[in-house]
Design a protein around this motif. Structure first.
Motif, PDB file in Angstrom:
ATOM      1  N   ARG A   9       0.890  -1.184   0.042  1.00 34.70           N
ATOM      2  CA  ARG A   9      -0.044  -0.083   0.135  1.00 34.70           C
ATOM      3  C   ARG A   9       0.949   1.336  -0.015  1.00 34.70           C
ATOM      4  O   ARG A   9       0.456   2.270  -0.724  1.00 34.70           O
TER       5      ARG A   9
ATOM      6  N   GLU B 123      -8.113   1.011   3.645  1.00 34.33           N
ATOM      7  CA  GLU B 123      -8.576  -0.561   3.634  1.00 34.33           C
ATOM      8  C   GLU B 123     -10.399  -0.499   3.110  1.00 34.33           C
ATOM      9  O   GLU B 123     -10.666  -1.501   2.745  1.00 34.33           O
TER      10      GLU B 123
ATOM     11  N   TRP C 219      -8.728  -3.401  -1.305  1.00 34.24           N
ATOM     12  CA  TRP C 219      -8.280  -4.336  -0.758  1.00 34.24           C
ATOM     13  C   TRP C 219      -6.973  -5.026  -1.401  1.00 34.24           C
ATOM     14  O   TRP C 219      -6.631  -4.543  -2.547  1.00 34.24           O
TER      15      TRP C 219
END
Length: 119
Positions: free
Chosen positions: A35, A64, A68
């Motif tokens: 991420r 989130e 995902w």
């Protein structure tokens, strides 16, 4: 290798005008690090500050509730790990902006770690 993909409805207010990426493929040791590395796609090219303000930037790729993350299976990852297609600089192997509806994005498409030419 990790795939980051959107799960929130495109009209969800949490997008707050952010770019929506259809999928992002990243090499990282963990989902959290994937991420962080992918968030660089959303950073503004030039930081605009006035006076004493602080730049507070958070990419939608770090949320989130919007995206995902899943680990790619070995056969899926192998497609991106080809020696010919491995990125030279970035750990982001592929990124494609979603181009639908009122959220049509101006983000760059990334293939094999290289940004595609602006259209």
């Amino acid at each position: 290798m990790w795939m980051i993909y959107p799960v929130a409805w495109p009209e969800d207010s949490r997008w707050q005008g952010r770019a929506i990426w259809d999928r992002v493929i990243v090499r990282a040791p963990s989902a959290a690090m994937a991420r962080v590395k992918a968030a660089k796609l959303d950073r503004p090219k030039e930081e605009r500050r006035m006076g004493n303000e602080t730049l507070c930037f958070r990419s939608g790729l770090e949320d989130e509730r919007l995206y995902w993350v899943r680990r790619l299976k070995e056969d899926e990852a192998q497609v991106y790990l080809d020696t010919e297609t491995a990125p030279q600089v970035s750990d982001v192997f592929a990124a494609r902006p979603r181009l639908t509806g009122r959220h049509a994005q101006t983000g760059q498409e990334v293939q094999n770690g290289n940004a595609a030419a602006d259209r």
